[in-house]
Design a protein around this motif. Structure first.
Motif, PDB file in Angstrom:
ATOM      1  N   ILE A 101       0.837  -1.199   0.000  1.00  0.00           N
ATOM      2  CA  ILE A 101       0.000   0.000   0.000  1.00  0.00           C
ATOM      3  C   ILE A 101       0.871   1.248   0.000  1.00  0.00           C
ATOM      4  O   ILE A 101       1.663   1.473   0.915  1.00  0.00           O
ATOM      5  N   ASP A 102       0.726   2.054  -1.033  1.00  0.00           N
ATOM      6  CA  ASP A 102       1.371   3.361  -1.115  1.00  0.00           C
ATOM      7  C   ASP A 102       0.312   4.408  -0.786  1.00  0.00           C
ATOM      8  O   ASP A 102      -0.549   4.717  -1.603  1.00  0.00           O
ATOM      9  N   THR A 103       0.364   4.927   0.427  1.00  0.00           N
ATOM     10  CA  THR A 103      -0.688   5.843   0.882  1.00  0.00           C
ATOM     11  C   THR A 103      -0.758   7.114   0.046  1.00  0.00           C
ATOM     12  O   THR A 103      -1.832   7.706  -0.091  1.00  0.00           O
ATOM     13  N   ALA A 104       0.370   7.531  -0.525  1.00  0.00           N
ATOM     14  CA  ALA A 104       0.364   8.742  -1.344  1.00  0.00           C
ATOM     15  C   ALA A 104      -0.528   8.558  -2.569  1.00  0.00           C
ATOM     16  O   ALA A 104      -1.284   9.460  -2.953  1.00  0.00           O
ATOM     17  N   SER A 105      -0.457   7.383  -3.187  1.00  0.00           N
ATOM     18  CA  SER A 105      -1.285   7.107  -4.366  1.00  0.00           C
ATOM     19  C   SER A 105      -2.733   6.861  -3.983  1.00  0.00           C
ATOM     20  O   SER A 105      -3.660   7.226  -4.718  1.00  0.00           O
ATOM     21  N   LEU A 106      -2.944   6.257  -2.820  1.00  0.00           N
ATOM     22  CA  LEU A 106      -4.298   5.891  -2.416  1.00  0.00           C
ATOM     23  C   LEU A 106      -5.082   7.087  -1.885  1.00  0.00           C
ATOM     24  O   LEU A 106      -6.267   7.241  -2.176  1.00  0.00           O
ATOM     25  N   LEU A 107      -4.403   7.946  -1.122  1.00  0.00           N
ATOM     26  CA  LEU A 107      -5.103   9.030  -0.435  1.00  0.00           C
ATOM     27  C   LEU A 107      -5.023  10.372  -1.151  1.00  0.00           C
ATOM     28  O   LEU A 107      -5.444  11.396  -0.594  1.00  0.00           O
ATOM     29  N   SER A 108      -4.493  10.386  -2.370  1.00  0.00           N
ATOM     30  CA  SER A 108      -4.406  11.639  -3.129  1.00  0.00           C
ATOM     31  C   SER A 108      -5.038  11.465  -4.506  1.00  0.00           C
ATOM     32  O   SER A 108      -4.360  11.496  -5.532  1.00  0.00           O
ATOM     33  N   PRO A 109      -6.361  11.243  -4.522  1.00  0.00           N
ATOM     34  CA  PRO A 109      -7.027  11.015  -5.812  1.00  0.00           C
ATOM     35  C   PRO A 109      -6.996  12.253  -6.703  1.00  0.00           C
ATOM     36  O   PRO A 109      -7.183  13.371  -6.232  1.00  0.00           O
ATOM     37  N   ILE A 253     -15.579   2.581   5.442  1.00  0.00           N
ATOM     38  CA  ILE A 253     -16.514   2.782   4.328  1.00  0.00           C
ATOM     39  C   ILE A 253     -16.091   4.005   3.510  1.00  0.00           C
ATOM     40  O   ILE A 253     -16.128   3.985   2.273  1.00  0.00           O
ATOM     41  N   ALA A 254     -15.675   5.066   4.190  1.00  0.00           N
ATOM     42  CA  ALA A 254     -15.264   6.283   3.485  1.00  0.00           C
ATOM     43  C   ALA A 254     -14.084   6.026   2.561  1.00  0.00           C
ATOM     44  O   ALA A 254     -13.992   6.606   1.480  1.00  0.00           O
ATOM     45  N   LEU A 255     -13.175   5.143   2.980  1.00  0.00           N
ATOM     46  CA  LEU A 255     -11.961   4.894   2.210  1.00  0.00           C
ATOM     47  C   LEU A 255     -12.097   3.727   1.243  1.00  0.00           C
ATOM     48  O   LEU A 255     -11.180   3.457   0.462  1.00  0.00           O
ATOM     49  N   ALA A 256     -13.228   3.048   1.263  1.00  0.00           N
ATOM     50  CA  ALA A 256     -13.389   1.838   0.447  1.00  0.00           C
ATOM     51  C   ALA A 256     -13.369   2.122  -1.044  1.00  0.00           C
ATOM     52  O   ALA A 256     -12.876   1.314  -1.832  1.00  0.00           O
ATOM     53  N   GLY A 257     -13.906   3.267  -1.459  1.00  0.00           N
ATOM     54  CA  GLY A 257     -13.934   3.596  -2.877  1.00  0.00           C
ATOM     55  C   GLY A 257     -12.539   3.830  -3.428  1.00  0.00           C
ATOM     56  O   GLY A 257     -12.161   3.258  -4.462  1.00  0.00           O
ATOM     57  N   VAL A 258     -11.765   4.682  -2.753  1.00  0.00           N
ATOM     58  CA  VAL A 258     -10.404   4.952  -3.225  1.00  0.00           C
ATOM     59  C   VAL A 258      -9.538   3.709  -3.104  1.00  0.00           C
ATOM     60  O   VAL A 258      -8.661   3.464  -3.940  1.00  0.00           O
ATOM     61  N   ALA A 259      -9.779   2.895  -2.068  1.00  0.00           N
ATOM     62  CA  ALA A 259      -9.013   1.658  -1.905  1.00  0.00           C
ATOM     63  C   ALA A 259      -9.287   0.688  -3.059  1.00  0.00           C
ATOM     64  O   ALA A 259      -8.381   0.023  -3.562  1.00  0.00           O
ATOM     65  N   ASP A 274     -14.871  11.894  -0.323  1.00  0.00           N
ATOM     66  CA  ASP A 274     -14.946  10.884   0.734  1.00  0.00           C
ATOM     67  C   ASP A 274     -13.859  11.118   1.781  1.00  0.00           C
ATOM     68  O   ASP A 274     -14.107  11.066   2.998  1.00  0.00           O
ATOM     69  N   ILE A 275     -12.650  11.362   1.298  1.00  0.00           N
ATOM     70  CA  ILE A 275     -11.523  11.614   2.208  1.00  0.00           C
ATOM     71  C   ILE A 275     -11.743  12.907   2.984  1.00  0.00           C
ATOM     72  O   ILE A 275     -11.450  12.979   4.187  1.00  0.00           O
ATOM     73  N   SER A 276     -12.291  13.912   2.321  1.00  0.00           N
ATOM     74  CA  SER A 276     -12.559  15.191   2.994  1.00  0.00           C
ATOM     75  C   SER A 276     -13.587  15.020   4.107  1.00  0.00           C
ATOM     76  O   SER A 276     -13.445  15.600   5.191  1.00  0.00           O
ATOM     77  N   LYS A 277     -14.633  14.217   3.841  1.00  0.00           N
ATOM     78  CA  LYS A 277     -15.653  13.970   4.870  1.00  0.00           C
ATOM     79  C   LYS A 277     -15.041  13.308   6.097  1.00  0.00           C
ATOM     80  O   LYS A 277     -15.364  13.662   7.244  1.00  0.00           O
ATOM     81  N   LEU A 278     -14.168  12.324   5.862  1.00  0.00           N
ATOM     82  CA  LEU A 278     -13.522  11.641   6.982  1.00  0.00           C
ATOM     83  C   LEU A 278     -12.628  12.605   7.747  1.00  0.00           C
ATOM     84  O   LEU A 278     -12.615  12.607   8.985  1.00  0.00           O
ATOM     85  N   ASP A 279     -11.889  13.436   7.030  1.00  0.00           N
ATOM     86  CA  ASP A 279     -11.004  14.408   7.666  1.00  0.00           C
ATOM     87  C   ASP A 279     -11.801  15.383   8.523  1.00  0.00           C
ATOM     88  O   ASP A 279     -11.426  15.689   9.661  1.00  0.00           O
ATOM     89  N   ILE A 280     -12.926  15.859   7.988  1.00  0.00           N
ATOM     90  CA  ILE A 280     -13.779  16.788   8.740  1.00  0.00           C
ATOM     91  C   ILE A 280     -14.336  16.115   9.992  1.00  0.00           C
ATOM     92  O   ILE A 280     -14.395  16.716  11.070  1.00  0.00           O
ATOM     93  N   LEU A 281     -14.747  14.844   9.865  1.00  0.00           N
ATOM     94  CA  LEU A 281     -15.291  14.115  11.007  1.00  0.00           C
ATOM     95  C   LEU A 281     -14.242  13.969  12.107  1.00  0.00           C
ATOM     96  O   LEU A 281     -14.527  14.223  13.288  1.00  0.00           O
ATOM     97  N   LEU A 282     -13.018  13.592  11.736  1.00  0.00           N
ATOM     98  CA  LEU A 282     -11.964  13.393  12.737  1.00  0.00           C
ATOM     99  C   LEU A 282     -11.612  14.704  13.430  1.00  0.00           C
ATOM    100  O   LEU A 282     -11.391  14.738  14.644  1.00  0.00           O
ATOM    101  N   LYS A 283     -11.594  15.785  12.660  1.00  0.00           N
ATOM    102  CA  LYS A 283     -11.308  17.090  13.267  1.00  0.00           C
ATOM    103  C   LYS A 283     -12.425  17.511  14.213  1.00  0.00           C
ATOM    104  O   LYS A 283     -12.166  18.082  15.280  1.00  0.00           O
TER     105      LYS A 283
END
Length: 343
Positions: A101-109, A253-259, A274-283
């Motif tokens: 898993i390369d998080t840079a490729s996965l989390l930067s759509p 679930i939020a990360l399942a699409g990009v994964a 999806d990633i933005s929603k998760l980031d907002i929730l955690l903050k």
């Protein structure tokens, strides 16, 4: 937060009424499931059809109760909430890399396909404007008024519809002329749907295109995607006490699409929201950056391993979702594809 939609987002009495419509009481359902395999499978499909009816009516509690009553039973819904998960702890980037898993490729759509289509449309518009100027012999003043008119409509769309009109246009062109884009979106949504179901969150509907979302919701501000029965999540958020279990489920679930896109294509194009929603929730939960990173890394690894384990189910699910099958039929496909040894 309202209804959660991931993609590119509503008991007892309702349950009893639902079973009455099927002509079966709860005890009768359990006894039927312990009889012949054929009878159990037939009953499962009857219940899933009833789930579809409840979801169409908007009675999410009744639909979820129906599903939970068959959860874990032989010839019932063995896979609902049955995903094997990894222990929750701080995983390092090296551990993720060891799992491919390369998080840079996965989390930067980066939506290269729609970006390319948008650039081509802009070039076509400029060339069309130049051609119209020559053909119709427009004066500089007329050309200025025409340009200002286009700018006005673009601004109106951005302010009033949050870019909904331009997004609808781009998405429609993408699905019509790019099979690559169309397939990515389907696989993306299948990843959301499958992961949610295996983690015990009931999907309540999905749309593949923005045009479908517009027809279903009647709003340009609604994105295509997969929506879930999330009243329990909403109730916990409103109480200000989101459980670790619920947070873990919705993180995955939020990360399942990009994964899913990452596993299939090596990188993700959709899913930035999806990633933005998760980031907002955690903050909003007061997570420090270190704690948020830990949550995301665990969710990424957990989700990727679930999707790898059930690749065949995700593939078949994508096929039926591309045909617009109901939620119940999608669940039926998952249950028939995943073997007992895989859960």
């Amino acid at each position: 937060m309202g209804s959660v939609v991931y993609g590119h987002g509503k008991i007892h009495r309702g349950l009893l009424l639902s079973y009455s419509r099927l002509g079966l009481q709860n005890s009768r359902i359990v006894s039927c499931l312990s009889e012949t395999t054929g009878g159990g499978l037939k009953l499962r499909w009857q219940v899933l059809e009833q789930v579809d009816k409840e979801l169409r009516k908007g009675d999410e509690r009744a639909a979820l109760s129906l599903v939970r009553d068959l959860q874990g039973k032989r010839d019932g819904l063995r896979c609902f909430g049955a995903a094997r998960q990894i222990p929750q702890r701080l995983y390092t980037l090296d551990e993720l890399k060891l799992n491919g898993i390369d998080t840079a490729s996965l989390l930067s759509p980066l939506d290269a396909t729609l970006g390319s289509i948008e650039r081509n449309l802009q070039i076509a518009a400029l060339l069309g404007g130049a051609a119209a100027w020559n053909v119709f012999e427009l004066s500089p003043q007329q050309l200025l008024f025409f340009s200002l008119g286009l700018l006005f409509f673009w601004t109106l769309d951005a302010v009033s519809f949050n870019g909904g009109v331009s997004g609808l246009l781009l998405d429609t062109i993408g699905h019509t002329f790019s099979q690559k884009y169309h397939n990515r979106v389907i696989q993306h949504e299948a990843g959301h749907f499958l992961t949610a179901y295996l983690l015990g969150i009931l999907p309540k509907g999905y749309t593949i295109t923005s045009l479908d979302a517009l027809k279903m919701e009647g709003s340009l501000n609604v994105q295509a995607g997969t929506a879930f029965v999330d009243f329990e999540f909403t109730e916990e958020v409103n109480r200000g006490k989101l459980s670790a279990l619920m947070l873990n489920r919705f993180s995955c679930i939020a990360l399942a699409g990009v994964a899913t896109e990452y596993l299939l294509f090596g990188c993700a194009e959709g899913g930035l929201s999806d990633i933005s929603k998760l980031d907002i929730l955690l903050k909003s939960l007061g997570f420090t950056q270190k704690k948020a990173d830990s949550q995301v890394r665990w969710a990424v690894l957990n989700t990727v391993l679930i999707l790898r384990r059930h690749e065949d189910a995700r593939s078949k699910l994508a096929d039926v979702m591309s045909e617009g099958k109901s939620v119940g039929f999608c669940i039926k496909t998952i249950e028939e594809t995943i073997k007992d040894d895989d859960i």
